[in-house]
Design an enzyme around this catalytic site. Sequence first.
Site, mmCIF file in Angstrom:
data_model
loop_
_atom_site.group_PDB
_atom_site.id
_atom_site.type_symbol
_atom_site.label_atom_id
_atom_site.label_comp_id
_atom_site.label_asym_id
_atom_site.label_seq_id
_atom_site.Cartn_x
_atom_site.Cartn_y
_atom_site.Cartn_z
ATOM 1 N N ALA A 120 59.851 -52.467 81.545
ATOM 2 C CA ALA A 120 59.022 -53.397 82.324
ATOM 3 C C ALA A 120 59.586 -53.410 83.739
ATOM 4 O O ALA A 120 60.329 -54.311 84.118
ATOM 5 C CB ALA A 120 59.012 -54.790 81.703
ATOM 6 N N ALA A 121 59.243 -52.398 84.527
ATOM 7 C CA ALA A 121 59.977 -52.080 85.750
ATOM 8 C C ALA A 121 59.566 -52.883 86.969
ATOM 9 O O ALA A 121 60.380 -53.094 87.871
ATOM 10 C CB ALA A 121 59.837 -50.586 86.059
ATOM 11 N N ALA A 122 58.294 -53.285 87.076
ATOM 12 C CA ALA A 122 57.820 -53.939 88.300
ATOM 13 C C ALA A 122 58.604 -55.235 88.548
ATOM 14 O O ALA A 122 58.947 -55.934 87.590
ATOM 15 C CB ALA A 122 56.327 -54.228 88.201
ATOM 16 N N PRO A 123 58.940 -55.528 89.805
ATOM 17 C CA PRO A 123 58.526 -54.841 91.030
ATOM 18 C C PRO A 123 59.333 -53.622 91.415
ATOM 19 O O PRO A 123 59.031 -52.984 92.422
ATOM 20 C CB PRO A 123 58.681 -55.940 92.082
ATOM 21 C CG PRO A 123 59.793 -56.784 91.581
ATOM 22 C CD PRO A 123 59.651 -56.800 90.094
ATOM 23 N N GLY B 213 62.996 -53.367 91.656
ATOM 24 C CA GLY B 213 64.342 -53.538 92.177
ATOM 25 C C GLY B 213 65.417 -53.005 91.248
ATOM 26 O O GLY B 213 66.367 -52.341 91.685
ATOM 27 N N LYS B 214 65.298 -53.271 89.957
ATOM 28 C CA LYS B 214 66.304 -52.799 89.005
ATOM 29 C C LYS B 214 66.238 -51.281 88.861
ATOM 30 O O LYS B 214 67.269 -50.617 88.695
ATOM 31 C CB LYS B 214 66.109 -53.477 87.648
ATOM 32 C CG LYS B 214 66.401 -54.975 87.651
ATOM 33 C CD LYS B 214 66.295 -55.554 86.263
ATOM 34 C CE LYS B 214 66.576 -57.064 86.252
ATOM 35 N NZ LYS B 214 65.539 -57.826 86.968
ATOM 36 N N ASP C 32 55.248 -50.137 83.348
ATOM 37 C CA ASP C 32 54.823 -51.527 83.435
ATOM 38 C C ASP C 32 53.439 -51.648 82.820
ATOM 39 O O ASP C 32 52.634 -50.710 82.878
ATOM 40 C CB ASP C 32 54.806 -52.020 84.880
ATOM 41 C CG ASP C 32 54.893 -53.544 84.953
ATOM 42 O OD1 ASP C 32 56.023 -54.066 84.884
ATOM 43 O OD2 ASP C 32 53.850 -54.199 85.054
ATOM 44 N N ASP D 138 64.099 -55.418 80.082
ATOM 45 C CA ASP D 138 64.051 -56.699 80.797
ATOM 46 C C ASP D 138 62.695 -57.325 80.492
ATOM 47 O O ASP D 138 61.713 -57.098 81.193
ATOM 48 C CB ASP D 138 64.228 -56.459 82.292
ATOM 49 C CG ASP D 138 64.390 -57.744 83.074
ATOM 50 O OD1 ASP D 138 65.137 -58.623 82.614
ATOM 51 O OD2 ASP D 138 63.754 -57.887 84.131
ATOM 52 N N CYS E 26 65.610 -63.782 82.091
ATOM 53 C CA CYS E 26 66.015 -64.817 83.044
ATOM 54 C C CYS E 26 65.683 -66.188 82.457
ATOM 55 O O CYS E 26 65.224 -67.086 83.150
ATOM 56 C CB CYS E 26 65.338 -64.618 84.400
ATOM 57 S SG CYS E 26 63.543 -64.470 84.345
#
Length: 545
Positions: A173-176, A178-179, A205, A267, A320
């Site tokens: 789940a890559a968006a946006p 940064g990771k 994503d 994530d 988070c």
Amino acid sequence: MTCEAPAGIDGKDGPSYVDSVTAASSSGRRRHGDRRGEGRKKTRAFVPVPETSAGSVAFEAYYKAQGIVPDAEWSDFMGFMRKPLPVVVRVNARRAGWEELKAAFAADPRFQQLAWYPGGLAFQCASASLDGPLRECLGQLNRSYALRMQEAASLLPALLMRPGPEDLVLDMAAAPGGKSLQILELMAAAGDGGHGLGGAIIANDGDAERAMELLPLMLRKAHHPGIAVTLGSAAKFPAVFAPPGANEASTSQSADRQVLLDRVLCDVPCSSDGTLRKAPGIMARWRPHQGSLLHKKQLTILRRGLHLLKKGGRLVYSTCSLNPIECEAVVAAALAAFRGDCELVEDEAVEELRRAGLRARAGLASWKVPDTQRPKRQKAPDDQPPASEVGSAGVGCTLYTSLEEVQVPKEALSGLCATMFPPSNPEVLSQLRKAVRLLPQDNDSSGFFVAVFTKTRHWDAQPLSNSTPLPVEAVAVPALAPEKATVQADQMPLGAVATLRWRARNDLNVYELLDAAIDPEAQSIASYYGIDLSDPTTMFKHIIT
């Protein structure tokens, strides 16, 4: 500031460092996300939700009952949760001039270096110090990829993943993005000064706009040839099978070899109540059942990621959220589902960060599960939360320690499941202490949860001989009704069943063998996909791929 070469981060004491770094990106073209002619100038003021609101009352009562913070630290915990989140920047060491930029941040009294981040490349600035010129300067540096603005807690998953320069990595789940960018930087840094071009990352994503517009825009900044952006559900990310190599014989076994991943970042979508310092409005809408509604989805994504991981690989599960239903409960359920084939690790990666100054707490070993019935809103005075939402204990719902305690009709249990409760297996329970929790008061950050998995065994998706016994994990094929099949379960080739044994551990999968000579649906499916149903092994191969 008294910074030399460059004269300052935002140009107050001379020419700004941003002028040279962003010259190529400010050649008159309208930047992505800017309003035509003036750019983005609006900022959101931090306004904490009143302590008497329904969300605040329920939040405090719920997490006090969960025991995520010792009673002596509760006031500090809530005090930090009601403060704005500091701004954190990560200098990109792959760009020219990064050493000067790092020196400028180190000399600026508004920034504090995060000692635990490798290379001293991360700096933190109090939100109150972020004035207009500094915000604009950091925004330009961020767009030019001289640095990335990323909160401190979210830097942890990529560090614990420890990607190598030749690794095949999946960000589920890559968006946006940064990771994913941070992972690419770490892959390059691990290449002993090289560019880490031998590895690759798949940034996936499930949102079409984010996957097709935002992710490519972000990831192209890395100038890395091994980047693939995919659009699809993380819970259903497909397995990939490699064709026979140049030195391999063209057999069905070599053609069916699954390509497994060295590293996986999981994530997952979550209730995000650990980010209240960044988005205080979450508190006003917070309810105890929100985490429970996401539990099954999170578990499905994690299990899928573990299916795709190679033996000895590392998967990082992160949220988070502070809610153990989204954190430890998901991890425990995945460990139980894989029955020893996967385990949590607590290795030198975590200890190095702790020695460098990161305060990281162990995962929880016990928690309570709220019911998922949403309370009906009732009229109440403006300064008092609705009584039906607060309840006698302030939580607004019943909390259970085990599924056996639930004394409600079965139809009311639509949102509750056994995997939400603490595991009864002592081996699984002991592993939960290897997970990592970040609390706001420990590092002046948001709340965060991380668990690092490794796979100790993977069952190859290849046919077995009829003399090979099936392992315990093999999926049993139920007897088929005579009108639905001519090939009975006990006559089915063993290889067809063994092929399913690893990935078929998903409870959502149901397999049924149909005879094309009897069932018209089988004929339609076979015609559309070009499947030869006369060979059951071939049919199963098409089903699982």
